[in-house]
Every structure is written in C-alpha cells, then in structure tokens.
Design a protein around this motif. Structure first.
Motif, PDB file in Angstrom:
ATOM      1  N   ASP A  92      -1.789   6.113  -3.300  1.00  0.00           N
ATOM      2  CA  ASP A  92      -1.357   5.952  -4.689  1.00  0.00           C
ATOM      3  C   ASP A  92      -1.649   4.503  -5.081  1.00  0.00           C
ATOM      4  N   PRO A  93      -2.460   4.269  -6.136  1.00  0.00           N
ATOM      5  CA  PRO A  93      -2.978   2.918  -6.377  1.00  0.00           C
ATOM      6  C   PRO A  93      -1.944   1.859  -6.743  1.00  0.00           C
ATOM      7  N   ARG A 106       0.871  -1.176   0.000  1.00  0.00           N
ATOM      8  CA  ARG A 106       0.000   0.000   0.000  1.00  0.00           C
ATOM      9  C   ARG A 106       0.906   1.224   0.000  1.00  0.00           C
ATOM     10  N   ASN A 107       0.422   2.336  -0.547  1.00  0.00           N
ATOM     11  CA  ASN A 107       1.251   3.539  -0.638  1.00  0.00           C
ATOM     12  C   ASN A 107       0.464   4.795  -0.273  1.00  0.00           C
ATOM     13  N   HIS A 110       7.468 -10.198  -7.316  1.00  0.00           N
ATOM     14  CA  HIS A 110       6.110  -9.875  -7.764  1.00  0.00           C
ATOM     15  C   HIS A 110       5.425  -9.016  -6.701  1.00  0.00           C
ATOM     16  N   VAL A 111       4.952  -7.857  -7.124  1.00  0.00           N
ATOM     17  CA  VAL A 111       4.347  -6.891  -6.216  1.00  0.00           C
ATOM     18  C   VAL A 111       2.886  -6.702  -6.612  1.00  0.00           C
ATOM     19  N   ALA A 112       1.990  -6.894  -5.651  1.00  0.00           N
ATOM     20  CA  ALA A 112       0.562  -6.719  -5.891  1.00  0.00           C
ATOM     21  C   ALA A 112       0.052  -5.552  -5.064  1.00  0.00           C
ATOM     22  N   GLN A 113      -0.724  -4.689  -5.703  1.00  0.00           N
ATOM     23  CA  GLN A 113      -1.345  -3.567  -5.005  1.00  0.00           C
ATOM     24  C   GLN A 113      -2.768  -3.438  -5.540  1.00  0.00           C
TER      25      GLN A 113
END
Length: 271
Positions: A214-215, A203-204, A241-244
């Motif tokens: 920021d999505p 999350r950002n 691998h990064v999921a947001q």
C-alpha cells in the motif's frame, strides 16, 4: 455513477497513494462496489452511499479483494473531492468503525481525526510467524520500539526495523503473510524505521487487499501515532512526520483526544 481518482498525501498526481472516489454510490450493491474497486485497481476506493445531514456522509471502503473498515488515504481523497465540488470546510464521514471528522482547507489539505486509538501486545507466536513471512530475523528489529498491534480504525502490527536498509529490502512470502493477516484481521503491516524522534520512514505490505504494498497509508499512520503515544515514545502535542516513498503524512497527537489526527494534501489524477 462517476469514478474520480485522487492522489493522496502528495501534490503530484503521479505520486502519493491513488484512491478511487465515488460520490454518488447510493444505488450500488456491495457486489457492485467490490467490482468497481477491483476494476479501479487502487489500494482502496471510497464510496459515499448516503448523505445523513449537513456535510455528513456514510462512507465505505473497498480494496480490490475485500471491504476494509477504514482507509485514511481514501478519506483524504474523498474529502478533497467534496471540497473541490462544494468548497472547503468541515465534514463528517460515518465509517464502519465510527464517525470520522475531516476538515479541508483551501489548499486541498485535509485533516482527519481517527476513532480512538489503542495498542495491544503482539503474541510471541504471531511475531515469530510474522518475522518468518517477512523473511526478517529478530536481530533486524529496533529494540527501542517493541512490536505491538495498533488500532485507529483498523488493526496494524507495528514492526520497527533497526536500519533503513532492512526496511528498504521488502521481499516477503506473499501466501504466508496473507494467510496470517487474514487469520488475525490485520489490514496492513506497518513496517517502520525511526530516523529521529518525530520522523519515520514506513512500508505497508498489503497482500490481503490484492497489492504487494500500500503506497501511503493514513490508517496505519494513525495507528502508528497511537502506538508512539501509548509506548511513551513521544508526548501528547507532538507532530510526527511519516514518509513513504514520495508521500508525506503528518500525524498530530492532540492533548485530550483519544483519536489521532492525520493530515495531507490530495490532487485529482487526470484522465
């Protein structure tokens, strides 16, 4: 001037992180670019202000509230917009922090290589203030991933949650976090939860840019890759691998490169 809109790190125009893209911004002043970004309302809008050679462009990025030094998702969106216009291939974006090579394939997948990544300690007082603004406790942290400030074009504290639920419950003190980020020149806060060695949910928070979150953040993903390498959490050659939310970002740590490769697709947003 034409304002394009692209969803980065997604194959769905309704997903990922939307970016404004202006390919013909050479006549715009700083104030005009800021006004356009505020009107678009996305986390960032990218402006090509000058062509400096074959497939080489000067690029600037504005959030609704301020210029930011580097933005990964808007870089991906802009590169795909150029590929849609001129065909796939290799590009160079001259950003405020240096030259960023980008390649785009015929599937609208772009890969950028960030400027050199580096990591610094997060001061104890800053960590205390940051946790208070986030409304987190020290016990909420993952002790295996120490808090740090990571850089790969912009500065992002990396704060690891011990559980997925802690990451999911985002409810921070907006004025306090914004003031701290402005004082320290942090672009977003990279909150992460490690699912496996090479898979992260993130999350950002982005109050300095005028958005609660920021999505999907390519610059923060690059910083995370640099952090993982510097802390010895993954070896060079690893693909992370990064999921947001619904966005998917691929981070590659290439042996011999100081920068971090960030990859993802982008698609136009109709209308």
């Amino acid at each position: 001037m034409r304002i394009l809109r692209y969803a980065a790190f997604s194959d769905d125009p309704a997903g990922g992180n939307p970016a404004g893209v202006v390919l013909d911004a050479g006549t715009l002043s700083d104030a005009e670019m800021q006004a356009v970004a505020a009107d678009v309302g996305y986390a960032e809008t990218a402006f090509l202000t000058e062509r400096r050679g074959p497939a080489t462009y000067r690029v600037r990025y504005f959030s609704p509230l301020a210029e930011v030094p580097f933005c990964g998702h808007a870089t991906v969106g802009t590169a795909v917009a150029l590929a849609d216009r001129d065909g796939p291939g290799a590009l160079t974006f001259v950003t405020n922090v240096g030259a960023v090579p980008v390649t785009v394939d015929d599937r609208r997948r772009a890969t950028l290589t960030s400027v050199g990544a580096r990591v610094a300690d997060l001061a104890a007082d800053d960590l205390t203030a940051l946790l208070a603004a986030l409304r987190w406790q020290a016990a909420d942290l993952d002790p295996a991933l120490p808090p740090r400030v990571a850089y790969a074009g912009a500065f992002h504290p990396v704060i690891a949650a011990g559980t997925r639920q802690r990451l999911a419950d985002l409810d921070y003190d907006v004025p306090a976090l914004k003031a701290l980020m402005q004082a320290r020149e942090w672009t977003t806060i990279q909150l992460v939860w490690r699912e496996t060695t090479d898979r992260f949910e993130v999350r950002n928070p982005f109050p300095v840019g005028g958005l609660y979150e920021d999505p999907a953040t390519g610059a923060a993903a690059a910083a995370l890759g640099g952090y993982l390498r510097a802390e010895g959490l993954v070896p060079d050659g690893t693909v992370v691998h990064v999921a947001q939310g619904g966005a998917r970002i691929t981070v590659t740590l290439t042996p011999g490169e100081d920068g971090v490769r960030v990859s993802g697709t982008a698609v136009p947003i109709p209308g």
